[in-house]
Design an enzyme around this catalytic site. Structure first.
Site, mmCIF file in Angstrom:
data_model
loop_
_atom_site.group_PDB
_atom_site.id
_atom_site.type_symbol
_atom_site.label_atom_id
_atom_site.label_comp_id
_atom_site.label_asym_id
_atom_site.label_seq_id
_atom_site.Cartn_x
_atom_site.Cartn_y
_atom_site.Cartn_z
ATOM 1 N N TYR A 122 0.842 -1.209 0.000
ATOM 2 C CA TYR A 122 0.000 0.000 0.000
ATOM 3 C C TYR A 122 0.880 1.263 0.000
ATOM 4 O O TYR A 122 0.656 2.188 -0.788
ATOM 5 C CB TYR A 122 -0.901 -0.046 1.228
ATOM 6 N N ALA A 131 3.956 1.583 -0.999
ATOM 7 C CA ALA A 131 4.654 1.719 -2.289
ATOM 8 C C ALA A 131 3.704 2.291 -3.336
ATOM 9 O O ALA A 131 4.075 3.185 -4.113
ATOM 10 C CB ALA A 131 5.190 0.364 -2.742
HETATM 11 P P1 NDP Z 1 -13.574 2.297 0.665
HETATM 12 O O1 NDP Z 1 -13.114 0.894 0.750
HETATM 13 O O2 NDP Z 1 -14.497 2.825 1.689
HETATM 14 O O3 NDP Z 1 -14.229 2.573 -0.784
HETATM 15 C C1 NDP Z 1 -13.496 2.225 -1.913
HETATM 16 C C2 NDP Z 1 -14.225 2.650 -3.155
HETATM 17 O O4 NDP Z 1 -13.378 2.370 -4.269
HETATM 18 C C3 NDP Z 1 -15.515 1.904 -3.390
HETATM 19 O O5 NDP Z 1 -16.400 2.745 -4.081
HETATM 20 C C4 NDP Z 1 -15.071 0.738 -4.288
HETATM 21 O O6 NDP Z 1 -16.078 0.237 -5.162
HETATM 22 C C5 NDP Z 1 -14.000 1.407 -5.111
HETATM 23 N N1 NDP Z 1 -12.980 0.490 -5.591
HETATM 24 C C6 NDP Z 1 -12.138 -0.268 -4.865
HETATM 25 N N2 NDP Z 1 -11.330 -0.958 -5.674
HETATM 26 C C7 NDP Z 1 -11.694 -0.645 -6.936
HETATM 27 C C8 NDP Z 1 -11.235 -1.036 -8.208
HETATM 28 N N3 NDP Z 1 -10.264 -1.921 -8.355
HETATM 29 N N4 NDP Z 1 -11.842 -0.504 -9.288
HETATM 30 C C9 NDP Z 1 -12.850 0.386 -9.169
HETATM 31 N N5 NDP Z 1 -13.319 0.798 -7.992
HETATM 32 C C10 NDP Z 1 -12.748 0.285 -6.883
HETATM 33 O O7 NDP Z 1 -12.224 3.157 0.624
HETATM 34 P P2 NDP Z 1 -11.921 4.637 1.155
HETATM 35 O O8 NDP Z 1 -13.017 5.528 0.772
HETATM 36 O O9 NDP Z 1 -11.492 4.556 2.567
HETATM 37 O O10 NDP Z 1 -10.620 4.993 0.314
HETATM 38 C C11 NDP Z 1 -10.664 5.748 -0.894
HETATM 39 C C12 NDP Z 1 -9.259 6.158 -1.264
HETATM 40 O O11 NDP Z 1 -8.690 6.928 -0.204
HETATM 41 C C13 NDP Z 1 -8.322 4.979 -1.469
HETATM 42 O O12 NDP Z 1 -7.430 5.256 -2.531
HETATM 43 C C14 NDP Z 1 -7.569 4.895 -0.158
HETATM 44 O O13 NDP Z 1 -6.318 4.293 -0.296
HETATM 45 C C15 NDP Z 1 -7.458 6.362 0.184
HETATM 46 N N6 NDP Z 1 -7.223 6.622 1.597
HETATM 47 C C16 NDP Z 1 -8.128 6.217 2.555
HETATM 48 C C17 NDP Z 1 -7.872 6.480 3.891
HETATM 49 C C18 NDP Z 1 -8.817 6.082 4.972
HETATM 50 O O14 NDP Z 1 -8.465 6.258 6.151
HETATM 51 N N7 NDP Z 1 -10.000 5.572 4.686
HETATM 52 C C19 NDP Z 1 -6.635 7.160 4.294
HETATM 53 C C20 NDP Z 1 -5.781 7.529 3.218
HETATM 54 C C21 NDP Z 1 -6.070 7.270 1.919
HETATM 55 P P3 NDP Z 1 -17.100 -0.929 -4.711
HETATM 56 O O15 NDP Z 1 -18.084 -0.255 -3.800
HETATM 57 O O16 NDP Z 1 -17.729 -1.388 -5.966
HETATM 58 O O17 NDP Z 1 -16.277 -1.959 -4.014
#
Ligand code: NDP
Length: 242
Positions: A150, A152
């Protein structure tokens, strides 16, 4: 209504931070398209609520990204804002991390940035306008045990963003990064209360964030007020990483 008639694409828009970003842009009058991987019912409901466009497409799928952008351009004539938000975790100490844990995280979190940036590249160049905001994490700056894959991927996002900022600046396209700290979403749901309490003790503002608090700086970086900001990493972490 800062974003009236602005055409926005958000990857991973059905839940958590991505959903917060989709809703915030929609409230400001934008036309918002979003992708997701599996939450079909949620996507349909959000598409209806925002009057936008939903695409079921794995962010790691190169051809899929091109198709999504093609369809968006066909429907709305262009893409003004791209928010690369989709991301996942597969945490483990490196000694126990499988090759697939590595590949799946790098592909979903980092290759996805390549896929969607490449898909909008020519569109934004032709428009001589674009805003790309990539969602990294403070883990990409600090590292974290159990998150080598993650970290990286999230550090890689910063590298590609700065490179694209230099490639596209002269064409009116800015590329910036938002690096959140701890945000209350499904992704962080599994963290134990004890770990959470410990972590909150080291956050200067003494609490976690909600998705709206990440959406607000994303909207700022996509706004006209941020026209002279590019290649930057904005940490939104309550002071945790300083
Ligand atoms: P969630 O797991 O709550 O939501 C993830 C979202 O991304 C969902 O809508 C999911 O779709 C979609 N998704 C996941 N994988 C894919 C894929 N391969 N292709 C298309 N859509 C995908 O994550 P967060 O909201 O917590 O995180 C969002 C971003 O923020 C990420 O990049 C995460 O790394 C980053 N982040 C989050 C933090 C946190 O504390 N939550 C902190 C720092 C960064 P579906 O509903 O269909 O599964």
């Amino acid at each position: 209504m800062e974003f009236k008639e602005t055409r926005v694409l958000v990857t991973g828009g059905t839940r958590g931070i991505g959903r917060g970003i989709v809703e915030a842009f929609a409230v400001e009058g934008a036309q918002v398209a979003f992708t997701y991987r599996s939450s079909v019912a949620v996507a349909e409901e959000l598409e209806e609520a925002t009057g936008g466009l939903a695409f079921q497409c794995d962010a790691a799928d190169f051809d899929g990204a091109e198709q999504v952008v093609k369809q968006m351009v066909k429907a709305w004539g262009g893409v003004d804002v791209l928010v690369n938000n989709a991301g996942i975790t597969r945490d483990n100490l490196l000694m126990r991390m499988s090759e697939s844990d590595w590949d799946v995280v790098i592909n979903a979190n980092l290759k996805s940035i390549f896929n969607y940036s490449k898909a909008v590249y020519r569109v934004m160049m032709r428009q001589r306008y674009g805003r790309i905001v990539n969602i990294s994490s403070i883990v990409g700056l600090t590292g974290n045990p159990g998150q080598a894959n993650y970290a990286a991927s999230k550090a890689g996002i910063i590298g590609i963003s700065k490179s694209l900022a230099k490639e596209l600046g002269a064409r009116g396209v800015t590329v910036n990064v938002v690096a959140p700290g701890y945000v209350e979403t499904d992704m962080t749901e599994g963290i134990s209360e004890k770990m959470k309490e410990n972590m909150i003790r080291s956050v200067p503002v003494r609490r976690t964030a909600v998705p709206e608090e990440i959406a607000a700086p994303v909207l700022f970086l996509a706004s006209s007020g941020a026209a002279y900001i590019t290649g930057q990493v904005l940490t939104v972490d309550g002071g945790l990483s300083m």
